[in-house]
Design a protein around this motif. Structure first.
Motif, PDB file in Angstrom:
ATOM      1  N   VAL A  41       0.847  -1.198   0.000  1.00  0.00           N
ATOM      2  CA  VAL A  41       0.000   0.000   0.000  1.00  0.00           C
ATOM      3  C   VAL A  41       0.880   1.245   0.000  1.00  0.00           C
ATOM      4  O   VAL A  41       2.037   1.208   0.413  1.00  0.00           O
ATOM      5  CB  VAL A  41      -0.921   0.021   1.244  1.00  0.00           C
ATOM      6  CG1 VAL A  41      -1.906  -1.135   1.219  1.00  0.00           C
ATOM      7  CG2 VAL A  41      -0.100   0.012   2.520  1.00  0.00           C
ATOM      8  N   TRP A  45      -1.923   7.611   1.420  1.00  0.00           N
ATOM      9  CA  TRP A  45      -2.938   7.455   0.387  1.00  0.00           C
ATOM     10  C   TRP A  45      -3.287   8.778  -0.290  1.00  0.00           C
ATOM     11  O   TRP A  45      -3.922   8.785  -1.345  1.00  0.00           O
ATOM     12  CB  TRP A  45      -4.194   6.815   0.982  1.00  0.00           C
ATOM     13  CG  TRP A  45      -4.064   5.332   1.119  1.00  0.00           C
ATOM     14  CD1 TRP A  45      -3.714   4.636   2.238  1.00  0.00           C
ATOM     15  CD2 TRP A  45      -4.258   4.367   0.086  1.00  0.00           C
ATOM     16  NE1 TRP A  45      -3.678   3.284   1.973  1.00  0.00           N
ATOM     17  CE2 TRP A  45      -4.013   3.093   0.664  1.00  0.00           C
ATOM     18  CE3 TRP A  45      -4.615   4.432  -1.257  1.00  0.00           C
ATOM     19  CZ2 TRP A  45      -4.116   1.912  -0.068  1.00  0.00           C
ATOM     20  CZ3 TRP A  45      -4.723   3.257  -1.987  1.00  0.00           C
ATOM     21  CH2 TRP A  45      -4.472   2.020  -1.393  1.00  0.00           C
ATOM     22  N   PRO A  48      -0.805   8.497  -3.728  1.00  0.00           N
ATOM     23  CA  PRO A  48      -0.825   7.058  -4.032  1.00  0.00           C
ATOM     24  C   PRO A  48       0.351   6.566  -4.868  1.00  0.00           C
ATOM     25  O   PRO A  48       0.615   5.361  -4.890  1.00  0.00           O
ATOM     26  CB  PRO A  48      -2.154   6.875  -4.778  1.00  0.00           C
ATOM     27  CG  PRO A  48      -2.491   8.230  -5.303  1.00  0.00           C
ATOM     28  CD  PRO A  48      -1.964   9.198  -4.298  1.00  0.00           C
ATOM     29  N   TRP A 167      -6.733   6.924   9.632  1.00  0.00           N
ATOM     30  CA  TRP A 167      -7.168   7.367   8.306  1.00  0.00           C
ATOM     31  C   TRP A 167      -6.501   6.528   7.229  1.00  0.00           C
ATOM     32  O   TRP A 167      -7.144   6.082   6.274  1.00  0.00           O
ATOM     33  CB  TRP A 167      -6.818   8.848   8.137  1.00  0.00           C
ATOM     34  CG  TRP A 167      -7.348   9.480   6.883  1.00  0.00           C
ATOM     35  CD1 TRP A 167      -8.544  10.095   6.721  1.00  0.00           C
ATOM     36  CD2 TRP A 167      -6.681   9.554   5.604  1.00  0.00           C
ATOM     37  NE1 TRP A 167      -8.673  10.566   5.424  1.00  0.00           N
ATOM     38  CE2 TRP A 167      -7.550  10.247   4.721  1.00  0.00           C
ATOM     39  CE3 TRP A 167      -5.446   9.115   5.127  1.00  0.00           C
ATOM     40  CZ2 TRP A 167      -7.213  10.497   3.395  1.00  0.00           C
ATOM     41  CZ3 TRP A 167      -5.108   9.362   3.798  1.00  0.00           C
ATOM     42  CH2 TRP A 167      -5.974  10.038   2.946  1.00  0.00           C
ATOM     43  N   GLN A 168      -5.200   6.317   7.377  1.00  0.00           N
ATOM     44  CA  GLN A 168      -4.469   5.497   6.407  1.00  0.00           C
ATOM     45  C   GLN A 168      -4.906   4.033   6.488  1.00  0.00           C
ATOM     46  O   GLN A 168      -5.074   3.364   5.464  1.00  0.00           O
ATOM     47  CB  GLN A 168      -2.963   5.599   6.657  1.00  0.00           C
ATOM     48  CG  GLN A 168      -2.382   7.004   6.594  1.00  0.00           C
ATOM     49  CD  GLN A 168      -2.263   7.554   5.177  1.00  0.00           C
ATOM     50  OE1 GLN A 168      -2.588   6.884   4.195  1.00  0.00           O
ATOM     51  NE2 GLN A 168      -1.782   8.792   5.054  1.00  0.00           N
ATOM     52  N   HIS A 171      -8.006   3.298   4.609  1.00  0.00           N
ATOM     53  CA  HIS A 171      -7.747   3.156   3.174  1.00  0.00           C
ATOM     54  C   HIS A 171      -7.110   1.799   2.866  1.00  0.00           C
ATOM     55  O   HIS A 171      -7.396   1.199   1.815  1.00  0.00           O
ATOM     56  CB  HIS A 171      -6.847   4.300   2.690  1.00  0.00           C
ATOM     57  CG  HIS A 171      -7.561   5.611   2.557  1.00  0.00           C
ATOM     58  ND1 HIS A 171      -7.907   6.385   3.638  1.00  0.00           N
ATOM     59  CD2 HIS A 171      -8.017   6.285   1.461  1.00  0.00           C
ATOM     60  CE1 HIS A 171      -8.525   7.477   3.226  1.00  0.00           C
ATOM     61  NE2 HIS A 171      -8.607   7.450   1.919  1.00  0.00           N
ATOM     62  N   ASP A 172      -6.253   1.313   3.768  1.00  0.00           N
ATOM     63  CA  ASP A 172      -5.686  -0.027   3.590  1.00  0.00           C
ATOM     64  C   ASP A 172      -6.796  -1.076   3.576  1.00  0.00           C
ATOM     65  O   ASP A 172      -6.767  -2.020   2.776  1.00  0.00           O
ATOM     66  CB  ASP A 172      -4.702  -0.352   4.712  1.00  0.00           C
ATOM     67  CG  ASP A 172      -3.484   0.567   4.738  1.00  0.00           C
ATOM     68  OD1 ASP A 172      -3.230   1.255   3.725  1.00  0.00           O
ATOM     69  OD2 ASP A 172      -2.797   0.589   5.778  1.00  0.00           O
ATOM     70  N   ASP A 174      -9.814  -0.685   2.641  1.00  0.00           N
ATOM     71  CA  ASP A 174     -10.552  -0.628   1.379  1.00  0.00           C
ATOM     72  C   ASP A 174      -9.755  -1.270   0.251  1.00  0.00           C
ATOM     73  O   ASP A 174     -10.330  -1.906  -0.635  1.00  0.00           O
ATOM     74  CB  ASP A 174     -10.906   0.810   1.034  1.00  0.00           C
ATOM     75  CG  ASP A 174     -11.983   0.877  -0.035  1.00  0.00           C
ATOM     76  OD1 ASP A 174     -13.061   0.281   0.181  1.00  0.00           O
ATOM     77  OD2 ASP A 174     -11.747   1.495  -1.089  1.00  0.00           O
ATOM     78  N   ALA A 175      -8.440  -1.093   0.274  1.00  0.00           N
ATOM     79  CA  ALA A 175      -7.606  -1.761  -0.723  1.00  0.00           C
ATOM     80  C   ALA A 175      -7.700  -3.278  -0.561  1.00  0.00           C
ATOM     81  O   ALA A 175      -7.766  -4.021  -1.553  1.00  0.00           O
ATOM     82  CB  ALA A 175      -6.158  -1.301  -0.586  1.00  0.00           C
ATOM     83  N   TYR A 200     -13.354   3.601   8.742  1.00  0.00           N
ATOM     84  CA  TYR A 200     -13.825   3.089   7.449  1.00  0.00           C
ATOM     85  C   TYR A 200     -15.273   3.504   7.209  1.00  0.00           C
ATOM     86  O   TYR A 200     -15.646   3.906   6.095  1.00  0.00           O
ATOM     87  CB  TYR A 200     -13.702   1.568   7.396  1.00  0.00           C
ATOM     88  CG  TYR A 200     -13.932   1.017   6.014  1.00  0.00           C
ATOM     89  CD1 TYR A 200     -12.879   0.874   5.118  1.00  0.00           C
ATOM     90  CD2 TYR A 200     -15.214   0.664   5.585  1.00  0.00           C
ATOM     91  CE1 TYR A 200     -13.100   0.390   3.834  1.00  0.00           C
ATOM     92  CE2 TYR A 200     -15.440   0.185   4.315  1.00  0.00           C
ATOM     93  CZ  TYR A 200     -14.381   0.051   3.438  1.00  0.00           C
ATOM     94  OH  TYR A 200     -14.593  -0.418   2.158  1.00  0.00           O
ATOM     95  N   LEU A 203     -15.214   7.153   6.104  1.00  0.00           N
ATOM     96  CA  LEU A 203     -14.549   7.475   4.846  1.00  0.00           C
ATOM     97  C   LEU A 203     -15.125   6.737   3.649  1.00  0.00           C
ATOM     98  O   LEU A 203     -15.058   7.231   2.515  1.00  0.00           O
ATOM     99  CB  LEU A 203     -13.055   7.177   4.966  1.00  0.00           C
ATOM    100  CG  LEU A 203     -12.301   8.016   6.007  1.00  0.00           C
ATOM    101  CD1 LEU A 203     -10.889   7.469   6.207  1.00  0.00           C
ATOM    102  CD2 LEU A 203     -12.253   9.469   5.583  1.00  0.00           C
ATOM    103  N   PHE A 204     -15.678   5.541   3.882  1.00  0.00           N
ATOM    104  CA  PHE A 204     -16.190   4.718   2.774  1.00  0.00           C
ATOM    105  C   PHE A 204     -17.600   4.217   3.099  1.00  0.00           C
ATOM    106  O   PHE A 204     -17.846   3.009   3.115  1.00  0.00           O
ATOM    107  CB  PHE A 204     -15.251   3.537   2.514  1.00  0.00           C
ATOM    108  CG  PHE A 204     -13.845   3.933   2.193  1.00  0.00           C
ATOM    109  CD1 PHE A 204     -13.493   4.318   0.911  1.00  0.00           C
ATOM    110  CD2 PHE A 204     -12.862   3.931   3.180  1.00  0.00           C
ATOM    111  CE1 PHE A 204     -12.181   4.694   0.609  1.00  0.00           C
ATOM    112  CE2 PHE A 204     -11.556   4.300   2.891  1.00  0.00           C
ATOM    113  CZ  PHE A 204     -11.213   4.696   1.604  1.00  0.00           C
TER     114      PHE A 204
END
Length: 511
Positions: A41, A45, A48, A167-168, A171-172, A174-175, A200, A203-204
């Protein structure tokens, strides 16, 4: 992308993809019935295409691969989720009846011997030092040592240090969801793992699947003073819960007495004799009892207080010396709060183990302390300001709860904040979308309401932090809490409003 872990033999077995045509990563055997991989990752993010880092994954295959319902991503909040599950697989293994369980490590932490784990050269100082310090000199000394710890973590992590925030990690996650071919993230997060789940959700929101979050530090209260009051009040209530539990169990050494009054009497008698040349003062006593407030430690606390009443505070002194180990993964739990090691094991339901989740301070050379500061304490109060806050804590929690304030501030005191990454506590914006089931235990010293987490449905229970995991370790598989969690994760059935599961871990600690 997924990079296979380096092991001797590869395993070809994988679960059926949850999305038709989606590529599912290949896994390799890595011992203890697990299959491992790494996820590459970006460090940041927001950039990227910049430097990259890796995080560890481990998969517990579904018991019946042909009927797996897909992937369930799990983070237990431990200093290493994978190592914790290796030591106590029963905490989550029942979930493999329905899912392929994927254990995910946050940045900087990792499986045993993994290059993904950042190892700081300088240990984080024992927070008990700050609890016992009564002047500015002790405050400054602790700050210097904690700053040295942070510098060593920065040096060991390199550019990856700037990615140590939830926060990071969100995103991990989600990846990872995308790599697993899942349209939505199905997630189980306990203790600090619940913080990642909250991030999560914020953010998503449109990729949130079924989530169960339990015992996480409150990342929705931006006011540090108010967070400390909440924690201190919860810890103080826990002392009275301990008293009530002891009264109900004839095997408790203090069963015939009021444990709160016993504590008050011991305080008046301080300093207490604790062996040749050693005594326990009032601050030591408060720290020792605070350390014993996790329900799994109640039998030990009762015995220690009984022996101290008879003139031997040796056992209390020992509890005080390890008090900082268990402040809940971030709360004066660490986190704090519940102490634990991944190796804690039990052989029968009557022996309640320490929580599976390992606090930031349980592994002193871990970088997890830096992650917590980036998430929860963008600014540490100055000495005089903290004394003002502590005066208020002593007013609302005069016996032992006030101690949690020192433990919490100790995590980040002296660590430079200028230029450091930050994902500070805040109130999430209202959202519409899938719900998340949030477990809140009455015996969790870091308990917090869930009404500030958008989309949360509360499942109350009578145990403490990490109750789901501990019930599994103690083989309480038919427990009310676990039954409701499974019904939600598997079938999407939420518990009725007001559902309140009984405490099942503490019930068997004494006959």
């Amino acid at each position: 992308m997924i990079i296979l872990a380096a092991v001797a033999m590869a395993a070809a077995a994988t679960a059926s993809p949850a999305v038709k045509g989606a590529a599912v990563p290949q896994w390799q055997d890595c011992g203890d019935g697990l299959q491992c991989a790494k996820l590459s990752v970006p460090v940041d993010w927001a950039r990227p295409h910049g430097p990259r880092t890796e995080i560890d994954l481990a998969r517990m295959p579904a018991q019946d691969p042909q009927h797996s319902r897909g992937f369930l991503v799990v983070n237990t909040g431990a200093a290493s989720t994978v190592q914790a599950v290796r030591a106590q697989p029963e905490g989550v293994s029942e979930l493999t009846r329905w899912f392929d369980v994927v254990l995910v490590e946050p940045r900087g932490l990792g499986d045993r011997g993994s290059a993904a784990a950042v190892r700081c050269a300088v240990a984080q100082p024992d927070p008990l030092r700050l609890v016992l310090a009564q002047g500015r000199a002790g405050w400054r000394s602790y700050a210097r040592d904690n700053a040295a710890y942070d510098r060593s973590c920065r040096a060991a992590a390199g550019p990856a240090y700037d990615g140590l925030t939830s926060w990071q990690v969100a995103h991990d996650l989600d990846a990872l969801r995308a790599e697993l071919g899942e349209p939505r993230l199905r997630y189980f997060g306990s203790s600090y793992g619940a913080v990642y789940g909250q991030a999560y959700m914020e953010l998503f929101p449109h990729r949130v699947g079924r989530m169960y979050l339990e015992g996480g530090p409150d990342h929705t209260e931006p006011d540090l003073a108010q967070r400390l009051i909440t924690q201190a009040s919860a810890a103080e209530r826990q002392l009275f819960s301990f008293r009530d539990w002891c009264r109900r169990h004839l095997g408790c050494p203090l069963a015939g007495d009021d444990a709160v009054k016993v504590y008050d009497a011991l305080t008046r008698r301080t300093p207490l004799h604790a062996g040749p040349g050693r005594t326990v003062n009032a601050r030591h006593l408060a720290a020792a009892v605070h350390a014993g407030l996790a329900p799994g430690h109640w039998p030990e606390l009762a015995r220690a207080m009984s022996e101290a009443r008879e003139g031997d505070a040796t056992r209390l002194a020992a509890m005080a010396s390890k008090a900082g180990e268990g402040d809940a993964a971030g709360e004066g739990d660490a986190a704090k709060s519940a102490a634990a090691t991944e190796a804690a094991a039990v052989s029968a339901p009557a022996a309640v183990s320490a929580p599976v989740a390992v606090s930031a301070s349980a592994l002193p050379a871990s970088v997890s302390g830096a992650m917590l500061c980036h998430d929860f304490m963008p600014a540490v109060p100055a000495y005089r300001r903290f004394l003002e806050m502590e005066t208020r804590l002593r007013e609302v929690a005069p016996r032992v709860g006030w101690v949690s304030g020192r433990y919490e501030v100790a995590r980040c005191l002296g660590i430079p904040r200028k230029g450091a990454p930050s994902w500070p506590p805040h109130v999430p914006a209202p959202r519409h979308g899938p719900t998340a089931l949030v477990g809140i235990g009455r015996l969790d010293t870091g308990a917090r309401p869930a009404d500030s987490v958008p989309g949360a449905v509360v499942l109350s229970h009578g145990d403490g932090r990490d109750a789901y995991l501990l019930q599994g370790v103690n083989r309480l598989r038919a427990a009310c809490l676990r039954t409701h969690v499974h019904d939600y994760l598997v079938n999407g059935t939420l518990p009725r409003e007001g559902t309140d599961c009984p405490g099942e871990l503490t019930a068997g600690m004494y006959p």
